[in-house]
Design a protein around this motif. Structure first.
Motif, PDB file in Angstrom:
ATOM      1  N   SER A 197      33.210  50.955  29.183  1.00  0.00           N
ATOM      2  CA  SER A 197      33.786  50.926  30.529  1.00  0.00           C
ATOM      3  C   SER A 197      34.326  52.303  30.916  1.00  0.00           C
ATOM      4  O   SER A 197      34.253  52.702  32.088  1.00  0.00           O
ATOM      5  CB  SER A 197      34.915  49.883  30.615  1.00  0.00           C
ATOM      6  OG  SER A 197      36.104  50.336  29.986  1.00  0.00           O
ATOM      7  N   SER A 221      37.542  45.515  31.573  1.00  0.00           N
ATOM      8  CA  SER A 221      38.071  45.191  32.897  1.00  0.00           C
ATOM      9  C   SER A 221      38.843  46.320  33.579  1.00  0.00           C
ATOM     10  O   SER A 221      39.196  46.215  34.748  1.00  0.00           O
ATOM     11  CB  SER A 221      38.970  43.952  32.814  1.00  0.00           C
ATOM     12  OG  SER A 221      40.118  44.207  32.037  1.00  0.00           O
ATOM     13  N   THR A 242      41.778  45.387  39.053  1.00  0.00           N
ATOM     14  CA  THR A 242      40.995  45.106  37.862  1.00  0.00           C
ATOM     15  C   THR A 242      39.532  45.047  38.258  1.00  0.00           C
ATOM     16  O   THR A 242      39.199  45.056  39.442  1.00  0.00           O
ATOM     17  CB  THR A 242      41.443  43.782  37.218  1.00  0.00           C
ATOM     18  OG1 THR A 242      40.806  43.620  35.942  1.00  0.00           O
ATOM     19  CG2 THR A 242      41.104  42.589  38.096  1.00  0.00           C
ATOM     20  N   GLY A 243      38.662  44.966  37.272  1.00  0.00           N
ATOM     21  CA  GLY A 243      37.236  44.849  37.552  1.00  0.00           C
ATOM     22  C   GLY A 243      36.411  45.745  36.652  1.00  0.00           C
ATOM     23  O   GLY A 243      36.776  46.892  36.397  1.00  0.00           O
ATOM     24  N   THR A 244      35.303  45.226  36.164  1.00  0.00           N
ATOM     25  CA  THR A 244      34.354  46.067  35.448  1.00  0.00           C
ATOM     26  C   THR A 244      33.678  46.989  36.452  1.00  0.00           C
ATOM     27  O   THR A 244      33.737  46.757  37.669  1.00  0.00           O
ATOM     28  CB  THR A 244      33.284  45.224  34.753  1.00  0.00           C
ATOM     29  OG1 THR A 244      32.488  44.540  35.744  1.00  0.00           O
ATOM     30  CG2 THR A 244      33.920  44.175  33.830  1.00  0.00           C
ATOM     31  N   ILE A 273      36.095  39.638  35.988  1.00  0.00           N
ATOM     32  CA  ILE A 273      36.778  39.721  34.691  1.00  0.00           C
ATOM     33  C   ILE A 273      37.457  38.374  34.410  1.00  0.00           C
ATOM     34  O   ILE A 273      37.450  37.471  35.249  1.00  0.00           O
ATOM     35  CB  ILE A 273      37.823  40.845  34.688  1.00  0.00           C
ATOM     36  CG1 ILE A 273      38.762  40.780  35.916  1.00  0.00           C
ATOM     37  CG2 ILE A 273      37.127  42.189  34.715  1.00  0.00           C
ATOM     38  CD1 ILE A 273      39.852  39.786  35.869  1.00  0.00           C
ATOM     39  N   LYS A 317      46.756  38.588  35.531  1.00  0.00           N
ATOM     40  CA  LYS A 317      46.830  40.002  35.917  1.00  0.00           C
ATOM     41  C   LYS A 317      47.569  40.189  37.238  1.00  0.00           C
ATOM     42  O   LYS A 317      48.323  41.158  37.400  1.00  0.00           O
ATOM     43  CB  LYS A 317      45.422  40.585  35.983  1.00  0.00           C
ATOM     44  CG  LYS A 317      44.767  40.671  34.611  1.00  0.00           C
ATOM     45  CD  LYS A 317      43.405  41.319  34.641  1.00  0.00           C
ATOM     46  CE  LYS A 317      42.872  41.476  33.227  1.00  0.00           C
ATOM     47  NZ  LYS A 317      41.566  42.162  33.186  1.00  0.00           N
ATOM     48  N   ASN A 352      36.095  37.127  41.665  1.00  0.00           N
ATOM     49  CA  ASN A 352      37.365  36.574  41.182  1.00  0.00           C
ATOM     50  C   ASN A 352      38.294  36.169  42.319  1.00  0.00           C
ATOM     51  O   ASN A 352      39.392  35.647  42.084  1.00  0.00           O
ATOM     52  CB  ASN A 352      38.111  37.593  40.311  1.00  0.00           C
ATOM     53  CG  ASN A 352      37.472  37.823  38.964  1.00  0.00           C
ATOM     54  OD1 ASN A 352      37.168  38.955  38.607  1.00  0.00           O
ATOM     55  ND2 ASN A 352      37.255  36.765  38.202  1.00  0.00           N
TER      56      ASN A 352
END
Length: 364
Positions: free
Chosen positions: A121, A257, A284-286, A296, A302, A320
Motif C-alpha cells: 500500500s 487501508s 481510509t481506503g486502499t 476496507i 475507524k 464503505n
C-alpha cells in the motif's frame, strides 16, 4: 426461610452460576474496536511519518489522519460474557473469528500478510501521488511471492523481475497468470527474468539491469474445484523506482487501508499550500497505482476513532459508504471518494469552506 427470600436467593445463585458458566464457555468470535489514528503530515514516536529527500517539500497544516482498527489476536478465546458485552457496547464490534482469521490462519501468518499488504500500500500510495504530479515512475513486474513446495520454489525468487513468459513480453502482473494458464498442467513454461540480486545492484548503481536468464518450470494442476488450471506457484506484483526518496515511518501498523491517506500526505508535502486549509480530516481506503480507492474493513470503528480525536471530515471509500452512514458519529461528515482525484476535489472544497455540495455518504 420465607418463600420470597428463598426465591430471591435461588435466583441470585442461578444468576451467579450462569455468569460463571459464561466466563468458562468459549465462543467462536473475535472483537474489533477503534485503534490509533495518526496524522500522516505529522510525527509519530518522535519522527516524521513521511520523510522525503531529493525533492523540494513544502510546509503543511491541519490533519490528514490514517485510521486503524484493533482486533483480538488469532489465539484469543472469547468467552460468552465478553461476547455479550461486545454486542451491547456501541464502540466495539463482535464478529465471527473466521472473518478476521479465515482458514485457521495463525497470528504469525496474519501478521506477515498484513505487513506485506502494508508495504504494498505504501508503494501504491507513492505511485498514485507522483502520477497526480506528473512525476515519472519506472515500474516493472516481479515475482512478489513464491509458494513453498510449489514448482517455482528454488527456480524463481521473490523480487525477480519477470520480463517475458514463453517469449511474450510481460507488461502487467495479470499477464503472468494469463500466459501460464494457457498451458495444461504438467507442461513446461519458460520465464525470462532479471534475478532479484542483479536488479537490486542495478538500482543501487542507477543503471538499467540488462543481464537476463531463462528459467524453465514444469507446471502443476491447481487445487481449484472443477477444471484444473496450470500453475507454477508464484504471485506476480509490481515494483517501482522513484526519482527521489520517500520513506514512510510507521511501526506496528498492517494492512492496505492507509493507502489513500499516505498518497494525500505525500501530495500535500510536495505541493505549495495546504490541502486541508488547517482542517482536521481523517480517512481510509486502499489505493492502487492508478489512484483508484478501494474498500476496507472495520469502517464503523475507524469513524468512531477519528471523531474521538477531533476529525470533522472523513474520506470514505464509496463501497464503505452505506455501512459508515448507518451509524455516523455526531459532528463527523462522511465524504464519498472513488479515486484520489475525488479526494483532492473534496479537500479543495473543504479548505475553501465550500462544503454544501460535498458528496456525502448515505445509507443507500
Amino acid at each position: 426461610m420465607p418463600r420470597r427470600t428463598a426465591t430471591m436467593l435461588a435466583s441470585t445463585l442461578m444468576l451467579i452460576a450462569l455468569l460463571c458458566a459464561g466466563v468458562f464457555i468459549n465462543v467462536p468470535y473475535s472483537e474489533m474496536s477503534p485503534g490509533p489514528t495518526v496524522n500522516t503530515l505529522g510525527d509519530h514516536d518522535g519522527e516524521p511519518v513521511l520523510q522525503i529527500s531529493g525533492r523540494k517539500t513544502y510546509a503543511t497544516s491541519g490533519h490528514l489522519n490514517m485510521t486503524t482498527v484493533r482486533v483480538t489476536s488469532a489465539d484469543y478465546r472469547m468467552n460468552l460474557v465478553e461476547a455479550v458485552y461486545g454486542w451491547l457496547a456501541h464502540d466495539n464490534k463482535v464478529v465471527p473469528h473466521d472473518t478476521l482469521y479465515p482458514d485457521g490462519k495463525t497470528e504469525e501468518q496474519s501478521t506477515q500478510e498484513n505487513a506485506e499488504e502494508f508495504s504494498q500500500s505504501q508503494e501504491s500510495a507513492k505511485v498514485a501521488a507522483l502520477k497526480e504530479l506528473d512525476v515519472p515512475v519506472k515500474s516493472w513486474v516481479i515475482a512478489s511471492t513464491v509458494v513453498k513446495g510449489s514448482p517455482a520454489e528454488g527456480r524463481l525468487h521473490a523480487g525477480d523481475v519477470i520480463k517475458a513468459v514463453d517469449g511474450t513480453t510481460v507488461k502487467q502482473p495479470s499477464d503472468v497468470a494469463e500466459l501460464v494458464t494457457k498451458h495444461k498442467p504438467g507442461q513446461d513454461v519458460v520465464f525470462t527474468i532479471v534475478p532479484a540480486k542483479e536488479q537490486a545492484a542495478a538500482e543501487k548503481e542507477n543503471r538499467t539491469a540488462t543481464r537476463t536468464q531463462k528459467v524453465t518450470i514444469t507446471t502443476k494442476a491447481s487445487d481449484d474445484e472443477g477444471e484444473k488450471r496450470a500453475i507454477v506457484g508464484i504471485s506476480a506484483g509490481t515494483d517501482h523506482t522513484f526519482p527521489f526518496t520517500i520513506d514512510i515511518k510507521l511501526a506496528d501498523v498492517g494492512g492496505p487501508s492507509a493507502g489513500l491517506m499516505f498518497a494525500l500526505g505525500i501530495y500535500d508535502k510536495l505541493t505549495p499550500g495546504s490541502l486541508t486549509g488547517g482542517t482536521f480530516v481523517a480517512g481510509t481506503g486502499t489505493i492502487d497505482d492508478a489512484g483508484k480507492v478501494g474498500p476496507i474493513g472495520g469502517i464503523e470503528m475507524k469513524t468512531v476513532g477519528a471523531r474521538a480525536k477531533g476529525a470533522r471530515y472523513f474520506l470514505t471509500p464509496a463501497d464503505n459508504c452505506a455501512a459508515a452512514a448507518s451509524d455516523t458519529p455526531a459532528g463527523l461528515t462522511l465524504v464519498k471518494v472513488n479515486t484520489i482525484d475525488d479526494a483532492l476535489t473534496a479537500l479543495k472544497d473543504i479548505r475553501g469552506g465550500d462544503t454544501a455540495d460535498l458528496p456525502e455518504c448515505t445509507t443507500k
